[in-house]
Design a protein around this motif. Structure first.
Motif, PDB file in Angstrom:
ATOM      1  N   GLU A   1       0.885  -1.325  -0.198  1.00 21.52           N
ATOM      2  CA  GLU A   1      -0.009  -0.143   0.001  1.00 21.52           C
ATOM      3  C   GLU A   1       0.844   1.317  -0.100  1.00 21.52           C
ATOM      4  O   GLU A   1       2.009   1.303   0.519  1.00 21.52           O
ATOM      5  CB  GLU A   1      -0.842   0.072   1.253  1.00 21.52           C
ATOM      6  N   LYS A   2       0.379   2.389  -0.577  1.00 25.53           N
ATOM      7  CA  LYS A   2       1.202   3.624  -0.393  1.00 25.53           C
ATOM      8  C   LYS A   2       1.301   4.118   0.731  1.00 25.53           C
ATOM      9  O   LYS A   2       2.425   4.635   1.186  1.00 25.53           O
ATOM     10  CB  LYS A   2       0.213   4.699  -1.215  1.00 25.53           C
ATOM     11  N   SER A   3       0.652   3.677   1.828  1.00 25.00           N
ATOM     12  CA  SER A   3       0.649   4.079   3.192  1.00 25.00           C
ATOM     13  C   SER A   3       2.107   3.542   3.796  1.00 25.00           C
ATOM     14  O   SER A   3       2.832   4.147   4.676  1.00 25.00           O
ATOM     15  CB  SER A   3      -0.710   3.659   4.027  1.00 25.00           C
ATOM     16  N   GLU A   4       2.333   2.571   3.375  1.00 23.62           N
ATOM     17  CA  GLU A   4       3.504   1.739   3.771  1.00 23.62           C
ATOM     18  C   GLU A   4       4.754   2.460   3.325  1.00 23.62           C
ATOM     19  O   GLU A   4       5.694   2.840   3.949  1.00 23.62           O
ATOM     20  CB  GLU A   4       3.650   0.229   3.424  1.00 23.62           C
ATOM     21  N   ASP A   5       4.674   3.092   2.201  1.00 20.30           N
ATOM     22  CA  ASP A   5       5.822   3.831   1.579  1.00 20.30           C
ATOM     23  C   ASP A   5       5.844   5.338   2.453  1.00 20.30           C
ATOM     24  O   ASP A   5       6.942   5.754   2.678  1.00 20.30           O
ATOM     25  CB  ASP A   5       5.377   4.498   0.128  1.00 20.30           C
ATOM     26  N   MET A   6       4.787   5.810   2.812  1.00 23.90           N
ATOM     27  CA  MET A   6       4.584   7.093   3.666  1.00 23.90           C
ATOM     28  C   MET A   6       5.186   6.698   4.959  1.00 23.90           C
ATOM     29  O   MET A   6       6.333   7.636   5.440  1.00 23.90           O
ATOM     30  CB  MET A   6       3.501   7.601   3.766  1.00 23.90           C
ATOM     31  N   TYR A   7       4.819   5.810   5.576  1.00 22.21           N
ATOM     32  CA  TYR A   7       5.628   5.222   6.823  1.00 22.21           C
ATOM     33  C   TYR A   7       7.015   5.006   6.751  1.00 22.21           C
ATOM     34  O   TYR A   7       7.680   5.487   7.632  1.00 22.21           O
ATOM     35  CB  TYR A   7       4.886   3.915   7.474  1.00 22.21           C
ATOM     36  N   GLY A   8       7.530   4.467   5.674  1.00 18.38           N
ATOM     37  CA  GLY A   8       8.881   4.255   5.357  1.00 18.38           C
ATOM     38  C   GLY A   8       9.614   5.602   5.484  1.00 18.38           C
ATOM     39  O   GLY A   8      10.651   5.569   6.018  1.00 18.38           O
ATOM     40  N   THR A   9       9.115   6.348   4.905  1.00 13.85           N
ATOM     41  CA  THR A   9       9.838   7.707   4.560  1.00 13.85           C
ATOM     42  C   THR A   9       9.840   8.480   5.871  1.00 13.85           C
ATOM     43  O   THR A   9      10.835   8.996   6.170  1.00 13.85           O
ATOM     44  CB  THR A   9       8.997   8.624   3.534  1.00 13.85           C
ATOM     45  N   ILE A  10       8.729   8.556   6.542  1.00 16.17           N
ATOM     46  CA  ILE A  10       8.536   9.258   7.816  1.00 16.17           C
ATOM     47  C   ILE A  10       9.576   8.481   8.798  1.00 16.17           C
ATOM     48  O   ILE A  10      10.347   9.497   9.546  1.00 16.17           O
ATOM     49  CB  ILE A  10       7.200   9.452   8.284  1.00 16.17           C
ATOM     50  N   THR A  11       9.595   7.461   9.010  1.00 14.55           N
ATOM     51  CA  THR A  11      10.573   6.885   9.942  1.00 14.55           C
ATOM     52  C   THR A  11      11.917   6.786   9.662  1.00 14.55           C
ATOM     53  O   THR A  11      12.713   7.041  10.349  1.00 14.55           O
ATOM     54  CB  THR A  11      10.061   5.064  10.146  1.00 14.55           C
ATOM     55  N   HIS A  12      12.421   6.746   8.536  1.00  8.92           N
ATOM     56  CA  HIS A  12      13.619   7.205   8.018  1.00  8.92           C
ATOM     57  C   HIS A  12      14.036   8.733   8.536  1.00  8.92           C
ATOM     58  O   HIS A  12      15.097   8.745   9.037  1.00  8.92           O
ATOM     59  CB  HIS A  12      13.821   6.911   6.532  1.00  8.92           C
ATOM     60  N   ASN A  13      13.215   9.335   8.107  1.00  3.55           N
ATOM     61  CA  ASN A  13      13.570  11.006   8.132  1.00  3.55           C
ATOM     62  C   ASN A  13      13.477  11.237   9.876  1.00  3.55           C
ATOM     63  O   ASN A  13      14.326  11.850  10.485  1.00  3.55           O
ATOM     64  CB  ASN A  13      12.421  11.959   7.600  1.00  3.55           C
ATOM     65  N   ARG A  14      12.588  10.556  10.518  1.00  5.96           N
ATOM     66  CA  ARG A  14      12.651  10.550  12.117  1.00  5.96           C
ATOM     67  C   ARG A  14      13.873  10.174  12.683  1.00  5.96           C
ATOM     68  O   ARG A  14      14.518  10.636  13.541  1.00  5.96           O
ATOM     69  CB  ARG A  14      11.401  10.202  12.641  1.00  5.96           C
ATOM     70  N   ALA A  15      14.098   8.960  12.210  1.00  6.23           N
ATOM     71  CA  ALA A  15      15.558   8.335  12.594  1.00  6.23           C
ATOM     72  C   ALA A  15      16.476   9.360  12.563  1.00  6.23           C
ATOM     73  O   ALA A  15      17.587   9.149  13.430  1.00  6.23           O
ATOM     74  CB  ALA A  15      15.507   6.879  12.308  1.00  6.23           C
ATOM     75  N   ARG A  16      16.716  10.086  11.602  1.00  6.71           N
ATOM     76  CA  ARG A  16      17.730  10.541  11.176  1.00  6.71           C
ATOM     77  C   ARG A  16      17.548  12.169  12.130  1.00  6.71           C
ATOM     78  O   ARG A  16      18.584  13.081  11.902  1.00  6.71           O
ATOM     79  CB  ARG A  16      18.158  11.046   9.810  1.00  6.71           C
ATOM     80  N   GLY A  17      16.363  12.526  12.431  1.00  5.44           N
ATOM     81  CA  GLY A  17      15.921  13.678  13.182  1.00  5.44           C
ATOM     82  C   GLY A  17      15.835  14.698  12.024  1.00  5.44           C
ATOM     83  O   GLY A  17      15.730  15.937  12.260  1.00  5.44           O
ATOM     84  N   THR A  18      15.265  14.517  11.105  1.00 11.47           N
ATOM     85  CA  THR A  18      15.097  15.335   9.876  1.00 11.47           C
ATOM     86  C   THR A  18      13.651  15.219   9.458  1.00 11.47           C
ATOM     87  O   THR A  18      13.232  14.736   8.317  1.00 11.47           O
ATOM     88  CB  THR A  18      15.945  15.339   8.702  1.00 11.47           C
ATOM     89  N   HIS A  19      12.754  15.726  10.231  1.00 11.78           N
ATOM     90  CA  HIS A  19      11.344  15.999   9.705  1.00 11.78           C
ATOM     91  C   HIS A  19      10.552  17.297  10.077  1.00 11.78           C
ATOM     92  O   HIS A  19      11.158  17.931  11.245  1.00 11.78           O
ATOM     93  CB  HIS A  19      10.602  14.658  10.498  1.00 11.78           C
ATOM     94  N   LEU A  20       9.613  17.636   9.522  1.00  6.32           N
ATOM     95  CA  LEU A  20       9.036  19.007   9.736  1.00  6.32           C
ATOM     96  C   LEU A  20       7.592  18.853   9.930  1.00  6.32           C
ATOM     97  O   LEU A  20       6.994  17.876   9.347  1.00  6.32           O
ATOM     98  CB  LEU A  20       9.411  19.973   8.324  1.00  6.32           C
ATOM     99  N   LEU A  21       7.331  19.950  10.615  1.00  2.00           N
ATOM    100  CA  LEU A  21       5.726  19.579  11.183  1.00  2.00           C
ATOM    101  C   LEU A  21       4.749  19.828  10.026  1.00  2.00           C
ATOM    102  O   LEU A  21       3.798  19.048  10.063  1.00  2.00           O
ATOM    103  CB  LEU A  21       5.260  20.831  12.213  1.00  2.00           C
ATOM    104  N   GLY A  22       5.076  20.733   9.108  1.00  4.98           N
ATOM    105  CA  GLY A  22       4.087  20.880   8.104  1.00  4.98           C
ATOM    106  C   GLY A  22       4.070  19.835   7.176  1.00  4.98           C
ATOM    107  O   GLY A  22       2.867  19.549   7.145  1.00  4.98           O
TER     108      GLY A  22
END
Length: 102
Positions: free
Chosen positions: A55-76
């Motif tokens: 599912e597309k949602s799994e791609d989204m989860y993957g992107t976010i968890t990778h970014n969060r693990a590196r400490g690079t995520h933005l609220l917007g």
């Protein structure tokens, strides 16, 4: 800065793609890999890991968890993604679990 990091430290994280080569994580690494001096250093090759999400949602989860693990995520952008997941019928409990967030 990213180019310099790769030149000094080498390639430390692969690009994560779907089987159709859509990038889930690593777009900026892919972008700079096509510029000198990285083209020469890498001989035009970069490490890639392929994941098959149903599912597309799994791609989204993957992107976010990778970014969060590196400490690079933005609220917007995070708010937009969570809204898209909710619009796709995902529950807040499912989103929270998959993103490791409350």
């Amino acid at each position: 800065l990213l180019k310099q990091s790769i030149m000094v430290n080498g390639w430390t994280l692969p690009i994560v793609c779907r089987p159709d080569f859509t990038i889930i994580d690593g777009f900026h690494r892919w972008l700079v890999s096509g510029e000198e001096p990285l083209i020469s250093k890498l001989e035009g090759k970069v490490p890639v890991v392929f994941v098959e999400h149903k599912e597309k949602s799994e791609d989204m989860y993957g992107t976010i968890t990778h970014n969060r693990a590196r400490g690079t995520h933005l609220l917007g952008p995070m708010k937009r993604i969570v809204k898209d997941l909710i619009d796709d019928g995902k529950t807040t409990d499912e989103i929270s679990k998959n993103l490791g967030m409350t």
